[in-house]
Design an enzyme around this catalytic site. Structure first.
Site, PDB file in Angstrom:
ATOM      1  CG  HIS A   9      17.956  86.479  70.953  1.00 25.01           C
ATOM      2  ND1 HIS A   9      18.072  86.384  72.318  1.00 25.01           N
ATOM      3  CD2 HIS A   9      18.654  87.580  70.591  1.00 25.01           C
ATOM      4  CE1 HIS A   9      18.800  87.395  72.768  1.00 25.01           C
ATOM      5  NE2 HIS A   9      19.184  88.129  71.740  1.00 25.01           N
ATOM      6  CG  HIS A  27      13.173  87.380  74.160  1.00 25.92           C
ATOM      7  ND1 HIS A  27      13.647  88.026  73.046  1.00 25.92           N
ATOM      8  CD2 HIS A  27      14.083  86.430  74.462  1.00 25.92           C
ATOM      9  CE1 HIS A  27      14.808  87.489  72.695  1.00 25.92           C
ATOM     10  NE2 HIS A  27      15.089  86.509  73.535  1.00 25.92           N
ATOM     11  CG  ASP A  72      14.184  84.490  77.906  1.00 28.67           C
ATOM     12  OD1 ASP A  72      14.835  83.422  77.872  1.00 28.67           O
ATOM     13  OD2 ASP A  72      14.662  85.577  77.540  1.00 28.67           O
TER      14      ASP A  72
HETATM   15 ZN   LIG Z   1      16.828  85.400  73.758  1.00 27.02          ZN
HETATM   16 ZN   LIG Z   2      15.931  82.801  76.016  1.00 22.99          ZN
END
Ligand SMILES: [Zn+2]
Ligand SMILES: [Zn+2]
Length: 450
Positions: A197, A250, A323
């Site tokens: 992330h 993401h 996600d």
């Molecule tokens: Zn994340």
């Molecule tokens: Zn996530």
């Protein structure tokens, strides 16, 4: 690469009824299949792709699929099942049911639960839950650092032995470059993917949406695009230096697509994903101050969205991941600034991309179908295929019907979808995962019964 059926789900021991899916438009770009065919499923395998109207299997259920598509089922490498500790939002049973309803034959669950999944015993307990409750094969990641504190690494080799499928502190970035560097060097022992992330917490600050003209008008604190792209650049450099591989979660910003493209061109072992919401929506949605449009990374500008779509087309973005991040109403039905970040996504992912990107001619259907399951590869799993002799992982999709997302409720325990109430075109009718029927859409199930 490992088969998806190595993962845990409750259908492992169940009998698998034979099926003949007749006269379907069968599309599997990876296997070079694009034709009207009968798909014969026998003993949990794709036994045969026969000329239309000729497929047979004794005692099989025959499904008339004229005008409908059969694709390899989808694989989502980025899902939050919220268990342990967040069962008011989701658990293994409801989350995997949502996955089956979205056409998925496999999902990977993140480890940022309460408490985080950071020991071999945690992984074993979750695998047992999946073996008892999951509608589709589920893999579990473990955290990269103990308690997700970003300081000490977890016992990566033990976690790998216990059956973890990768490592991630998702929900949080790995702030300390030296911690990530050590994890990347241990990857040689543990052998698993490290999913990141990417966000610089100092640049993100207290931001609640994309930093740009819309945040300025609304007077909300912004998260700049460079918060993401600078961290990806740092971590790509670390991966290159350690000879390790990373998966970037993401992707949301144009700058990030550029950084990943440059890293790939330089030979770095890097893969990345983009979500349906970042591929189809922008920060304009946030003008409503509806917390259903609040997630991290945030919806960004139109130029970012277009760069993600272009990246997907070019192969810089390897796969589509949802996600899927369920939250109970009390964490979303509050003022925008206070609301939790995250949206659900499993049940709408393909229909949203089909409606907004495939039907208008922006992306080719075959490319989208390939990217919907390519996330398996990044974690060492063989992506589903319709090639005869393969385990039956397939989705039956009707491209015609219009439906309203959420109108019939959700399989997920949570309803915080940013597509709730949207008219979508095309619907998953049936999902076959690891040889067994994991889902039938309600109207389709009734049709079969008559
Ligand atoms: Zn994340
Ligand atoms: Zn996530």
């Amino acid at each position: 690469m490992r088969p998806i059926s190595d993962l845990d789900w409750r259908g492992r021991a169940e009998p698998r009824p034979d099926l003949v899916i007749s006269r379907a438009a069968v599309l599997d770009p990876r296997a070079g299949i694009d034709d009207v065919l009968d798909v014969v499923v026998r003993g949990g395998e794709v036994a045969e792709l026969a000329p239309p109207g000729t497929g047979e299997a004794e005692g099989a259920e025959v499904i008339d699929a004229e005008g409908k598509h059969v694709f390899p089922a989808f694989f989502d490498p980025h899902v939050h099942l919220r268990t342990p500790g967040g069962e008011d939002a989701e658990d293994v049973e409801t989350g995997s049911r949502a996955a089956a309803a979205g056409g998925y034959c496999g999902i990977l669950a993140m480890a940022n639960t309460i408490p985080p999944v950071d020991t071999a015993a945690d992984i074993s307990a979750l695998r047992e839950r999946a073996a008892a409750e999951a509608s589709v094969p589920v893999g579990f990641l473990a955290t990269l650092t103990r308690g997700m504190a970003g300081e000490e690494l977890t016992e990566m080799a033990d976690l790998s032995d216990a059956g973890a499928v990768g490592f991630s502190d998702d929900g949080l970035p790995v702030r300390d470059a030296n911690v990530l560097r050590r994890a990347l060097s241990y990857q040689r022992l543990a052998g698993l993917q490290i999913a990141l992330h990417e966000e610089d917490p100092d640049l993100s600050g207290k931001g609640v949406m994309h930093e740009g003209p819309v945040s300025a008008v609304l007077g909300l604190e912004g998260i700049p695009a460079v918060s993401e792209s600078t961290m990806i650049a740092r971590d790509a450099a670390l991966a290159a230096y350690e000879g390790a591989r990373i998966h970037v979660q993401h992707l949301s910003a144009r700058e990030s697509v550029d950084v990943v493209a440059a890293a790939k061109a330089a030979g770095v072992a890097i893969s990345c994903e983009a979500t349906p919401h970042h591929l189809t929506l922008t920060d304009e949605e946030v003008r409503t101050l509806d917390a259903r449009f609040k997630m991290n990374p945030p919806l960004r500008a139109e130029a970012d969205r277009q760069a993600l779509v272009e990246g997907l087309r070019a192969g810089t973005v390897d796969c589509i991941a949802t996600d899927h991040a369920p939250h109970p109403p009390q964490r979303k039905e509050v003022p925008f600034e206070e609301a939790a970040m995250g949206v659900t996504g499993l049940e709408t992912a393909f229909a949203v991309i089909h409606t907004d990107l495939v039907l208008p001619g922006v992306l080719d259907l075959g490319l989208v179908v390939e990217r919907m399951s390519a996330g398996a590869t990044a974690f060492g799993f063989a992506p589903p295929t319709l090639a005869p002799g393969s385990a039956a992982n397939l989705v039956l999709f009707d491209p015609e019907p219009e439906w309203e997302a959420g109108a019939d409720g959700w399989e997920s325990r949570s309803a915080n979808s940013c597509f709730d109430g949207r008219r979508l075109r095309g619907r998953v009718l049936m999902t076959v995962a690891a040889g067994g029927v994991a889902y039938r859409q309600r109207s389709f199930a009734l049709g079969v019964a008559t």
